[in-house]
Motif scaffolding. Structure first.
Motif, PDB file in Angstrom:
ATOM      1  N   GLU A  61       0.824  -1.206   0.000  1.00 24.43           N
ATOM      2  CA  GLU A  61       0.000   0.000   0.000  1.00 24.43           C
ATOM      3  C   GLU A  61       0.861   1.260   0.000  1.00 24.43           C
ATOM      4  O   GLU A  61       0.566   2.227  -0.700  1.00 24.43           O
ATOM      5  CB  GLU A  61      -0.933  -0.005   1.201  1.00 24.43           C
ATOM      6  CG  GLU A  61      -2.043  -1.023   1.110  1.00 24.43           C
ATOM      7  CD  GLU A  61      -2.913  -1.049   2.346  1.00 24.43           C
ATOM      8  OE1 GLU A  61      -2.746  -0.171   3.228  1.00 24.43           O
ATOM      9  OE2 GLU A  61      -3.755  -1.948   2.444  1.00 24.43           O
ATOM     10  N   LYS A  62       1.938   1.234   0.789  1.00 24.76           N
ATOM     11  CA  LYS A  62       2.839   2.384   0.847  1.00 24.76           C
ATOM     12  C   LYS A  62       3.497   2.608  -0.513  1.00 24.76           C
ATOM     13  O   LYS A  62       3.646   3.738  -0.974  1.00 24.76           O
ATOM     14  CB  LYS A  62       3.909   2.155   1.909  1.00 24.76           C
ATOM     15  CG  LYS A  62       4.739   3.391   2.227  1.00 24.76           C
ATOM     16  CD  LYS A  62       5.826   3.100   3.228  1.00 24.76           C
ATOM     17  CE  LYS A  62       5.248   2.713   4.571  1.00 24.76           C
ATOM     18  NZ  LYS A  62       6.306   2.495   5.583  1.00 24.76           N
ATOM     19  N   GLN A  63       3.885   1.517  -1.169  1.00 26.61           N
ATOM     20  CA  GLN A  63       4.506   1.613  -2.478  1.00 26.61           C
ATOM     21  C   GLN A  63       3.510   2.177  -3.498  1.00 26.61           C
ATOM     22  O   GLN A  63       3.876   3.019  -4.323  1.00 26.61           O
ATOM     23  CB  GLN A  63       5.006   0.248  -2.932  1.00 26.61           C
ATOM     24  CG  GLN A  63       5.783   0.279  -4.215  1.00 26.61           C
ATOM     25  CD  GLN A  63       6.270  -1.114  -4.616  1.00 26.61           C
ATOM     26  OE1 GLN A  63       5.780  -2.115  -4.100  1.00 26.61           O
ATOM     27  NE2 GLN A  63       7.218  -1.162  -5.520  1.00 26.61           N
ATOM     28  N   LYS A  64       2.263   1.725  -3.449  1.00 24.13           N
ATOM     29  CA  LYS A  64       1.235   2.238  -4.349  1.00 24.13           C
ATOM     30  C   LYS A  64       1.015   3.732  -4.129  1.00 24.13           C
ATOM     31  O   LYS A  64       0.855   4.492  -5.083  1.00 24.13           O
ATOM     32  CB  LYS A  64      -0.070   1.488  -4.156  1.00 24.13           C
ATOM     33  CG  LYS A  64      -0.072   0.117  -4.757  1.00 24.13           C
ATOM     34  CD  LYS A  64      -1.422  -0.556  -4.560  1.00 24.13           C
ATOM     35  CE  LYS A  64      -1.437  -1.955  -5.113  1.00 24.13           C
ATOM     36  NZ  LYS A  64      -2.728  -2.626  -4.891  1.00 24.13           N
ATOM     37  N   MET A  65       0.990   4.126  -2.864  1.00 18.13           N
ATOM     38  CA  MET A  65       0.774   5.548  -2.548  1.00 18.13           C
ATOM     39  C   MET A  65       1.938   6.394  -3.032  1.00 18.13           C
ATOM     40  O   MET A  65       1.739   7.480  -3.570  1.00 18.13           O
ATOM     41  CB  MET A  65       0.572   5.738  -1.044  1.00 18.13           C
ATOM     42  CG  MET A  65      -0.721   5.159  -0.522  1.00 18.13           C
ATOM     43  SD  MET A  65      -2.159   5.938  -1.224  1.00 18.13           S
ATOM     44  CE  MET A  65      -2.051   7.535  -0.448  1.00 18.13           C
ATOM     45  N   SER A  66       3.167   5.904  -2.887  1.00 19.51           N
ATOM     46  CA  SER A  66       4.326   6.694  -3.302  1.00 19.51           C
ATOM     47  C   SER A  66       4.399   6.789  -4.822  1.00 19.51           C
ATOM     48  O   SER A  66       4.772   7.823  -5.369  1.00 19.51           O
ATOM     49  CB  SER A  66       5.618   6.100  -2.739  1.00 19.51           C
ATOM     50  OG  SER A  66       5.854   4.831  -3.309  1.00 19.51           O
ATOM     51  N   THR A  67       4.034   5.733  -5.545  1.00 13.14           N
ATOM     52  CA  THR A  67       4.073   5.797  -7.007  1.00 13.14           C
ATOM     53  C   THR A  67       2.933   6.644  -7.547  1.00 13.14           C
ATOM     54  O   THR A  67       3.100   7.328  -8.556  1.00 13.14           O
ATOM     55  CB  THR A  67       4.005   4.382  -7.637  1.00 13.14           C
ATOM     56  OG1 THR A  67       2.855   3.718  -7.179  1.00 13.14           O
ATOM     57  CG2 THR A  67       5.240   3.592  -7.323  1.00 13.14           C
ATOM     58  N   SER A  68       1.788   6.641  -6.899  1.00 10.66           N
ATOM     59  CA  SER A  68       0.675   7.453  -7.384  1.00 10.66           C
ATOM     60  C   SER A  68       0.920   8.935  -7.134  1.00 10.66           C
ATOM     61  O   SER A  68       0.493   9.779  -7.906  1.00 10.66           O
ATOM     62  CB  SER A  68      -0.639   7.014  -6.745  1.00 10.66           C
ATOM     63  OG  SER A  68      -0.637   7.302  -5.368  1.00 10.66           O
TER      64      SER A  68
END
Length: 81
Positions: A61-68
């Motif tokens: 989830e953290k990775q998704k948030m940082s890429t978005s």
């Protein structure tokens, strides 16, 4: 009334000393932590595996948030024409 007084003579030796406040506080904190862990893992056969899965999900989830947030070119694009 004088008959009851000898019965209490041995009770003084059996009295339990209460621990100092710091020791008592530490014991209460340890007991609270133990209860928290027991209730958190109630019904779970392998709590370590559940914890690993939860951490992995948080990382995804953290990775998704940082890429978005940082990757503005990867989403939908509007076309005006």
């Amino acid at each position: 009334m004088g008959m009851c007084l000898p019965c209490f003579g041995g009770a003084v030796d059996d009295a339990v000393d209460t621990p100092d406040p710091e020791t008592r506080r530490r014991q209460l904190a340890e007991a609270a932590e133990k209860r928290r862990k027991e209730t958190a893992h109630r019904g779970v056969k392998n709590p370590e595996a559940v914890e690993r899965k939860r951490k992995k999900q948080e990382e995804i989830e953290k990775q998704k948030m940082s890429t978005s947030v940082s990757g503005s070119g990867g989403g939908l694009k509007w076309q005006v024409g």
